[in-house]
Design a protein around this motif. Structure first.
Motif, PDB file in Angstrom:
ATOM      1  N   ARG A   1      -0.484   1.852  -3.337  1.00  0.00           N
ATOM      2  CA  ARG A   1      -1.273   1.920  -4.557  1.00  0.00           C
ATOM      3  C   ARG A   1      -0.361   2.029  -5.759  1.00  0.00           C
ATOM      4  O   ARG A   1       0.723   2.574  -5.702  1.00  0.00           O
ATOM      5  CB  ARG A   1      -2.185   3.136  -4.497  1.00  0.00           C
ATOM      6  N   ARG A   2      -0.876   1.547  -6.862  1.00  0.00           N
ATOM      7  CA  ARG A   2      -0.086   1.568  -8.085  1.00  0.00           C
ATOM      8  C   ARG A   2      -0.185   2.924  -8.746  1.00  0.00           C
ATOM      9  O   ARG A   2      -1.210   3.584  -8.699  1.00  0.00           O
ATOM     10  CB  ARG A   2      -0.592   0.503  -9.038  1.00  0.00           C
TER      11      ARG A   2
ATOM     12  N   GLY B   1      10.661   4.191  -2.538  1.00  0.00           N
ATOM     13  CA  GLY B   1      10.329   2.797  -2.262  1.00  0.00           C
ATOM     14  C   GLY B   1       8.851   2.532  -2.068  1.00  0.00           C
ATOM     15  O   GLY B   1       8.445   1.397  -1.861  1.00  0.00           O
ATOM     16  N   VAL B   2       8.017   3.566  -2.138  1.00  0.00           N
ATOM     17  CA  VAL B   2       6.580   3.395  -1.943  1.00  0.00           C
ATOM     18  C   VAL B   2       5.970   2.613  -3.101  1.00  0.00           C
ATOM     19  O   VAL B   2       5.099   1.781  -2.910  1.00  0.00           O
ATOM     20  CB  VAL B   2       5.873   4.765  -1.789  1.00  0.00           C
ATOM     21  N   TRP B   3       6.442   2.869  -4.310  1.00  0.00           N
ATOM     22  CA  TRP B   3       5.918   2.160  -5.480  1.00  0.00           C
ATOM     23  C   TRP B   3       7.070   1.684  -6.337  1.00  0.00           C
ATOM     24  O   TRP B   3       7.917   2.471  -6.748  1.00  0.00           O
ATOM     25  CB  TRP B   3       4.993   3.061  -6.294  1.00  0.00           C
TER      26      TRP B   3
ATOM     27  N   GLU C   1       2.631  11.102  -8.006  1.00  0.00           N
ATOM     28  CA  GLU C   1       1.248  10.830  -7.615  1.00  0.00           C
ATOM     29  C   GLU C   1       1.167   9.526  -6.835  1.00  0.00           C
ATOM     30  O   GLU C   1       0.488   9.442  -5.822  1.00  0.00           O
ATOM     31  CB  GLU C   1       0.353  10.767  -8.849  1.00  0.00           C
ATOM     32  N   ALA C   2       1.879   8.504  -7.291  1.00  0.00           N
ATOM     33  CA  ALA C   2       1.874   7.213  -6.585  1.00  0.00           C
ATOM     34  C   ALA C   2       2.490   7.370  -5.206  1.00  0.00           C
ATOM     35  O   ALA C   2       2.018   6.781  -4.240  1.00  0.00           O
ATOM     36  CB  ALA C   2       2.627   6.159  -7.393  1.00  0.00           C
TER      37      ALA C   2
ATOM     38  N   ARG D   1      -0.100   9.146  -2.807  1.00  0.00           N
ATOM     39  CA  ARG D   1      -1.393   8.521  -2.547  1.00  0.00           C
ATOM     40  C   ARG D   1      -1.488   7.969  -1.142  1.00  0.00           C
ATOM     41  O   ARG D   1      -2.517   8.047  -0.519  1.00  0.00           O
ATOM     42  CB  ARG D   1      -1.667   7.409  -3.557  1.00  0.00           C
ATOM     43  N   ASP D   2      -0.449   7.374  -0.665  1.00  0.00           N
ATOM     44  CA  ASP D   2      -0.447   6.833   0.694  1.00  0.00           C
ATOM     45  C   ASP D   2       0.665   7.506   1.468  1.00  0.00           C
ATOM     46  O   ASP D   2       1.804   7.487   1.051  1.00  0.00           O
ATOM     47  CB  ASP D   2      -0.188   5.324   0.695  1.00  0.00           C
ATOM     48  N   ASP D   3       0.324   8.091   2.576  1.00  0.00           N
ATOM     49  CA  ASP D   3       1.338   8.634   3.459  1.00  0.00           C
ATOM     50  C   ASP D   3       1.929   7.428   4.193  1.00  0.00           C
ATOM     51  O   ASP D   3       1.321   6.886   5.111  1.00  0.00           O
ATOM     52  CB  ASP D   3       0.692   9.617   4.425  1.00  0.00           C
TER      53      ASP D   3
END
Length: 175
Positions: A32-33, A64-66, A117-118, A121-123
């Motif tokens: 997610r952004r 590296g998630v976002w 937060e970004a 949001r996704d584990d």
């Protein structure tokens, strides 16, 4: 059309014809952004930076998630400049952005690390675990549908229908 539905068969890609990766075909899914505007202001609160440097910094801070795209960062920088919150100085042919007084005041009111937060949001490990489980199920479904008897295929479809129902029931449970 194969007797076990579209999307399966020698050239099918799996569930609904989209494969186990989902609609975009991107490995590992799409994170997610985060809030690009708040993240840029927070970074510039620390020090002046180039646009690409901010993109890289956000990517590193989220593990590296976002990693926001240039197509979202540069228009946001332009908008912040038009609003008088940042100013750009040319340095070695590149724009170095820094906060104005008004921009510093707005940045101070915002979150200190909006990219966190970004990242939360996704584990990401859970996303990868689900992807692996779906790939295994996809493989098993293909085997049953391509090599099984009519009775075995019918049982396989019943298992899938029951699984879908049970997954939705999980969401319906009271927390």
């Amino acid at each position: 059309m194969p007797p076990f539905g579209p999307g399966f068969g020698p050239r099918g890609r799996g569930f609904g014809g989209h494969g186990v990766r989902g609609h975009g075909g991107r490995r590992g899914g799409r994170a997610r952004r985060g809030d690009v505007r708040a993240s840029l202001l927070a970074l510039l609160r620390e020090r002046p930076m180039h646009g690409y440097e901010m993109i890289t910094e956000i990517g590193e801070r989220t593990g590296g998630v976002w990693r926001p795209s240039p197509g979202s960062v540069y228009p946001t920088l332009q908008l912040l400049e038009e609003e008088g919150l940042i100013k750009a100085n040319e340095e070695s042919g590149k724009k170095l952005f820094e906060l104005t007084e008004q921009g510093r005041a707005e940045a101070e009111q915002g979150p200190e690390s909006p990219w966190d937060e970004a990242g939360r949001r996704d584990d990401w490990e859970a996303v990868q675990e689900v992807g692996a489980a779906l790939a295994a199920v996809d493989h098993a479904v293909r085997q049953v549908m391509m090599t099984g008897t009519e009775e075995q295929r019918a049982k396989g479809l019943a298992v899938l229908a029951e699984t879908k129902k049970k997954l939705y029931l999980i969401l319906a449970e009271e927390a």
